[in-house]
Design a protein around this motif. Structure first.
Motif, PDB file in Angstrom:
ATOM      1  N   ILE A 111       0.875  -1.175   0.000  1.00 48.65           N
ATOM      2  CA  ILE A 111       0.000   0.000   0.000  1.00 48.65           C
ATOM      3  C   ILE A 111       0.908   1.218   0.000  1.00 48.65           C
ATOM      4  O   ILE A 111       1.722   1.402   0.912  1.00 48.65           O
ATOM      5  N   VAL A 112       0.795   2.016  -1.046  1.00 49.35           N
ATOM      6  CA  VAL A 112       1.598   3.222  -1.165  1.00 49.35           C
ATOM      7  C   VAL A 112       0.738   4.389  -0.682  1.00 49.35           C
ATOM      8  O   VAL A 112      -0.299   4.691  -1.279  1.00 49.35           O
ATOM      9  N   VAL A 113       1.155   4.990   0.427  1.00 45.85           N
ATOM     10  CA  VAL A 113       0.410   6.114   1.001  1.00 45.85           C
ATOM     11  C   VAL A 113       0.945   7.393   0.373  1.00 45.85           C
ATOM     12  O   VAL A 113       2.149   7.666   0.425  1.00 45.85           O
ATOM     13  N   CYS A 114       0.056   8.157  -0.226  1.00 45.03           N
ATOM     14  CA  CYS A 114       0.452   9.355  -0.968  1.00 45.03           C
ATOM     15  C   CYS A 114      -0.234  10.601  -0.410  1.00 45.03           C
ATOM     16  O   CYS A 114      -1.328  10.524   0.157  1.00 45.03           O
ATOM     17  N   GLY A 115       0.415  11.726  -0.605  1.00 45.02           N
ATOM     18  CA  GLY A 115      -0.199  13.006  -0.297  1.00 45.02           C
ATOM     19  C   GLY A 115      -0.837  13.592  -1.539  1.00 45.02           C
ATOM     20  O   GLY A 115      -0.233  13.591  -2.624  1.00 45.02           O
ATOM     21  N   ASP A 116      -2.058  14.057  -1.398  1.00 43.77           N
ATOM     22  CA  ASP A 116      -2.781  14.686  -2.506  1.00 43.77           C
ATOM     23  C   ASP A 116      -2.691  16.196  -2.323  1.00 43.77           C
ATOM     24  O   ASP A 116      -3.358  16.769  -1.450  1.00 43.77           O
ATOM     25  N   MET A 117      -1.851  16.842  -3.119  1.00 42.10           N
ATOM     26  CA  MET A 117      -1.600  18.272  -2.943  1.00 42.10           C
ATOM     27  C   MET A 117      -2.810  19.136  -3.272  1.00 42.10           C
ATOM     28  O   MET A 117      -2.829  20.321  -2.942  1.00 42.10           O
ATOM     29  N   LYS A 118      -3.824  18.564  -3.889  1.00 41.96           N
ATOM     30  CA  LYS A 118      -5.047  19.326  -4.158  1.00 41.96           C
ATOM     31  C   LYS A 118      -5.864  19.499  -2.886  1.00 41.96           C
ATOM     32  O   LYS A 118      -6.756  20.353  -2.847  1.00 41.96           O
ATOM     33  N   ASN A 119      -5.596  18.680  -1.870  1.00 42.48           N
ATOM     34  CA  ASN A 119      -6.424  18.706  -0.659  1.00 42.48           C
ATOM     35  C   ASN A 119      -5.660  19.170   0.578  1.00 42.48           C
ATOM     36  O   ASN A 119      -6.076  18.886   1.700  1.00 42.48           O
ATOM     37  N   THR A 120      -4.567  19.865   0.390  1.00 45.58           N
ATOM     38  CA  THR A 120      -3.795  20.341   1.536  1.00 45.58           C
ATOM     39  C   THR A 120      -4.333  21.680   2.034  1.00 45.58           C
ATOM     40  O   THR A 120      -5.087  22.378   1.345  1.00 45.58           O
ATOM     41  N   ILE A 121      -3.918  22.027   3.248  1.00 47.10           N
ATOM     42  CA  ILE A 121      -4.229  23.350   3.784  1.00 47.10           C
ATOM     43  C   ILE A 121      -3.414  24.381   3.018  1.00 47.10           C
ATOM     44  O   ILE A 121      -2.269  24.133   2.641  1.00 47.10           O
ATOM     45  N   GLU A 122      -3.988  25.529   2.800  1.00 45.69           N
ATOM     46  CA  GLU A 122      -3.258  26.588   2.098  1.00 45.69           C
ATOM     47  C   GLU A 122      -2.261  27.261   3.034  1.00 45.69           C
ATOM     48  O   GLU A 122      -2.429  27.283   4.249  1.00 45.69           O
ATOM     49  N   GLY A 123      -1.198  27.810   2.465  1.00 49.61           N
ATOM     50  CA  GLY A 123      -0.223  28.570   3.241  1.00 49.61           C
ATOM     51  C   GLY A 123       0.724  27.694   4.031  1.00 49.61           C
ATOM     52  O   GLY A 123       1.110  26.605   3.599  1.00 49.61           O
ATOM     53  N   ASP A 124       1.086  28.177   5.226  1.00 46.96           N
ATOM     54  CA  ASP A 124       2.082  27.486   6.043  1.00 46.96           C
ATOM     55  C   ASP A 124       1.639  26.096   6.463  1.00 46.96           C
ATOM     56  O   ASP A 124       2.479  25.244   6.761  1.00 46.96           O
ATOM     57  N   GLY A 125       0.348  25.844   6.486  1.00 48.27           N
ATOM     58  CA  GLY A 125      -0.148  24.532   6.912  1.00 48.27           C
ATOM     59  C   GLY A 125      -0.082  23.461   5.841  1.00 48.27           C
ATOM     60  O   GLY A 125      -0.465  22.319   6.098  1.00 48.27           O
ATOM     61  N   ARG A 126       0.417  23.796   4.672  1.00 50.65           N
ATOM     62  CA  ARG A 126       0.436  22.838   3.563  1.00 50.65           C
ATOM     63  C   ARG A 126       1.162  21.551   3.937  1.00 50.65           C
ATOM     64  O   ARG A 126       0.726  20.453   3.594  1.00 50.65           O
ATOM     65  N   GLU A 127       2.271  21.686   4.656  1.00 49.77           N
ATOM     66  CA  GLU A 127       3.086  20.513   4.969  1.00 49.77           C
ATOM     67  C   GLU A 127       2.460  19.594   6.020  1.00 49.77           C
ATOM     68  O   GLU A 127       3.015  18.536   6.321  1.00 49.77           O
ATOM     69  N   TYR A 128       1.316  19.982   6.563  1.00 49.72           N
ATOM     70  CA  TYR A 128       0.630  19.072   7.483  1.00 49.72           C
ATOM     71  C   TYR A 128       0.213  17.779   6.788  1.00 49.72           C
ATOM     72  O   TYR A 128      -0.122  16.794   7.447  1.00 49.72           O
ATOM     73  N   TRP A 129       0.244  17.765   5.456  1.00 53.41           N
ATOM     74  CA  TRP A 129      -0.118  16.535   4.746  1.00 53.41           C
ATOM     75  C   TRP A 129       0.789  15.385   5.167  1.00 53.41           C
ATOM     76  O   TRP A 129       0.331  14.231   5.219  1.00 53.41           O
ATOM     77  N   VAL A 130       2.040  15.708   5.495  1.00 55.49           N
ATOM     78  CA  VAL A 130       2.974  14.660   5.903  1.00 55.49           C
ATOM     79  C   VAL A 130       2.521  14.040   7.224  1.00 55.49           C
ATOM     80  O   VAL A 130       2.530  12.815   7.395  1.00 55.49           O
ATOM     81  N   GLN A 131       2.098  14.877   8.172  1.00 56.88           N
ATOM     82  CA  GLN A 131       1.615  14.366   9.453  1.00 56.88           C
ATOM     83  C   GLN A 131       0.334  13.556   9.275  1.00 56.88           C
ATOM     84  O   GLN A 131       0.176  12.482   9.865  1.00 56.88           O
ATOM     85  N   ASP A 132      -0.579  14.086   8.464  1.00 66.77           N
ATOM     86  CA  ASP A 132      -1.850  13.391   8.244  1.00 66.77           C
ATOM     87  C   ASP A 132      -1.625  12.022   7.607  1.00 66.77           C
ATOM     88  O   ASP A 132      -2.215  11.016   8.027  1.00 66.77           O
TER      89      ASP A 132
END
Length: 207
Positions: A111-132
């Protein structure tokens, strides 16, 4: 406790609760502590498994595991994740060839877990995708363990030399970033979990 025993405990507790609900009787009802103990034991006994016995994993089981991944916490409920379930031997071998530490040689699936950059928080919170997506990954690992499977987290992002070839093998769009590859299968031997408890790493209230 073996993986089969863990699974038996979880399934047994679920069956007992379901049976009681159907009968309307409180006799023999499982206590909340029973379920809590099963969950804690599943967490404490999970460990990385890198060799598998060749048995295939059913589609229903894989779907249950992915559903567990999607139940993870996520900042602002953005759910910036996507999952690629790989079961074809040719694709598993191709991933192994571009990620030499992916432990896919004997894996039944990945199972390859991927980040979908279309659904990230805008601005400084964008990198929270890694935590999620990391939270989703841990759910996947725990679900696999509870179902009697072995699995191991193999990092991809942020190493560019891994991200690009993995994306190419899987045909990922440009806005999808592979965070990791989770190799999984039925273990070919029992692997003992490591004791990682270190009281010195715990601080109450202040450092």
């Amino acid at each position: 406790m073996t993986k089969n025993n863990i699974l038996g405990a979880v399934v047994g507790t679920a069956a007992l609760v379901a049976g009681t609900a159907c009968s309307g009787s409180k006799s023999g009802e499982a206590s909340p502590a029973d379920g809590a103990n099963a969950v804690i034991e599943n967490i404490m006994t999970r460990t990385s498994v890198r060799k598998y016995d060749g048995r295939s994993i059913s589609r229903d089981t894989l779907e249950t595991i992915v559903k567990a991944g999607m139940a993870a916490p996520t900042a602002m409920n953005k759910q910036p994740w996507a999952f690629v379930v790989v079961t074809e031997r040719e694709l598993l071998d191709s991933l192994e060839s571009v990620h030499p530490y992916s432990n896919l040689a004997t894996a039944a699936a990945a199972i390859v877990v991927c980040g979908d950059m279309k659904n990230t928080i805008e601005g400084d919170g964008r990198e929270y995708w890694v935590q999620d997506c990391s939270a989703a990954t841990e759910n996947v690992l725990l679900a696999a363990h509870a179902l009697g499977l072995g699995a191991v987290w193999c990092g991809v992002y942020p190493i560019a030399e891994r991200v690009a070839p993995v994306s190419r093998v899987l045909g990922l769009p440009g806005d999808i970033i592979p965070l990791n590859i989770i190799a999984m299968g039925y273990p070919d031997a029992e692997v003992q979990p490591k004791d990682k408890w270190k009281p010195q790493n715990v601080h109450y209230n202040r450092w």
